[in-house]
Write an enzyme that holds these catalytic residues in place. Structure first.
Site: not given
Ligand code: GLP
Length: 248
Positions: A67, A136, A138, A143
């Site tokens: 993304d 959540n 995702h 989402e």
């Molecule tokens: C973002 C990214 C995800 C990632 C998520 C969790 O939203 N788009 O790919 O898995 O954050 O991030 P973190 O690893 O910082 O908790």
């Protein structure tokens, strides 16, 4: 789903590095799907270390990131493009023309989604997709929703995700409200999936993803249907899985 329980973030990152390195050793021209966020940072450090010490070779590999924020230029310090260069690509021998991101600056998100999907298909599809998980549940930026998305598309971020990701920005107001993300279908079409989760704030998302109903309101729950998923949790993220296991 295979679940690897580890004690610490460090151990989780080592297990993940073994799997990604193993993929590259077995198939040097692997197509990797890569993730951002704080979770994979030490995994990437381990891969850089393996490159420097034992010659883990990225020269034939291709990568597709999950993304990118809408509206951030590639060189913006908060862009996922920049994150990947700083944490991995600039430190290993991957070819810069073999790394791909969805374009968050596109004026036509539908065409951009189609272009990204076609590029993945032309590369032979994703061999191994790395994922983190949002609080959540995702994955990528998919989402909670009423339906699983098939393709790379533009998403509106939930307030909870904007709040969670605000720690990387000067203020919450600076967090982009939209992103381009691989769809759930894009992720699902990967041949292997490695899902990482670390920290107590991910424990409920992990439990719901692994043991709950398969529903687009818990995007990661679709992974229960994938034939080859390895989930690696640290002690805190796996707490509720272990609690359920010992209850049953
Ligand atoms: C973002 C990214 C995800 C990632 C998520 C969790 O939203 N788009 O790919 O898995 O954050 O991030 P973190 O690893 O910082 O908790």
């Amino acid at each position: 789903m295979r679940i690897i329980f580890t004690d610490t973030y460090k151990k989780m990152s080592e297990e993940a590095a073994k799997i990604i390195a193993g993929q590259l050793w077995i198939k040097p021209n692997s197509v990797l799907g890569l993730a951002t966020g704080s979770t994979p940072v030490e995994l990437y450090q381990n891969l850089v270390w393996l490159y420097k010490t034992v010659g883990l070779d990225f020269s034939q590999a291709t990568s597709f990131n999950l993304d990118e924020y809408v509206g951030l230029a590639e060189d913006d310090p908060q862009s996922y493009h920049r994150f990947m260069h700083e944490n991995l690509f600039d430190h290993v021998n991957i070819r810069k023309d073999h790394v791909f991101f969805p374009n968050g600056l596109t004026a036509d998100s539908v065409a951009e989604g189609e272009r990204y999907e076609a590029t993945i298909t032309a590369a032979g599809g994703i061999d191994m997709q790395l994922l983190g998980i949002g609080r959540n549940a995702h994955i990528g930026f998919n989402e909670p929703a009423n339906a699983f998305t098939r393709m790379t598309h533009k998403v509106a971020l939930k307030e909870s995700t904007i709040a969670a990701n605000a720690r990387f920005f000067a203020s919450q107001d600076d967090v982009p409200r939209e992103a381009m993300s691989m769809g759930i279908g894009t992720i699902f079409r990967a041949r292997h999936i490695v899902l990482l989760a670390s920290g107590a704030e991910k424990a409920e998302a992990v439990r719901d993803a692994v043991m709950g109903a398969i529903t687009p309101t818990v995007p990661a729950s679709i992974l229960q249907l994938h034939p080859s998923v390895t989930l690696i949790v640290d002690q805190e993220a796996g707490t509720l899985l272990k609690a359920e296991k010992s209850d049953s």
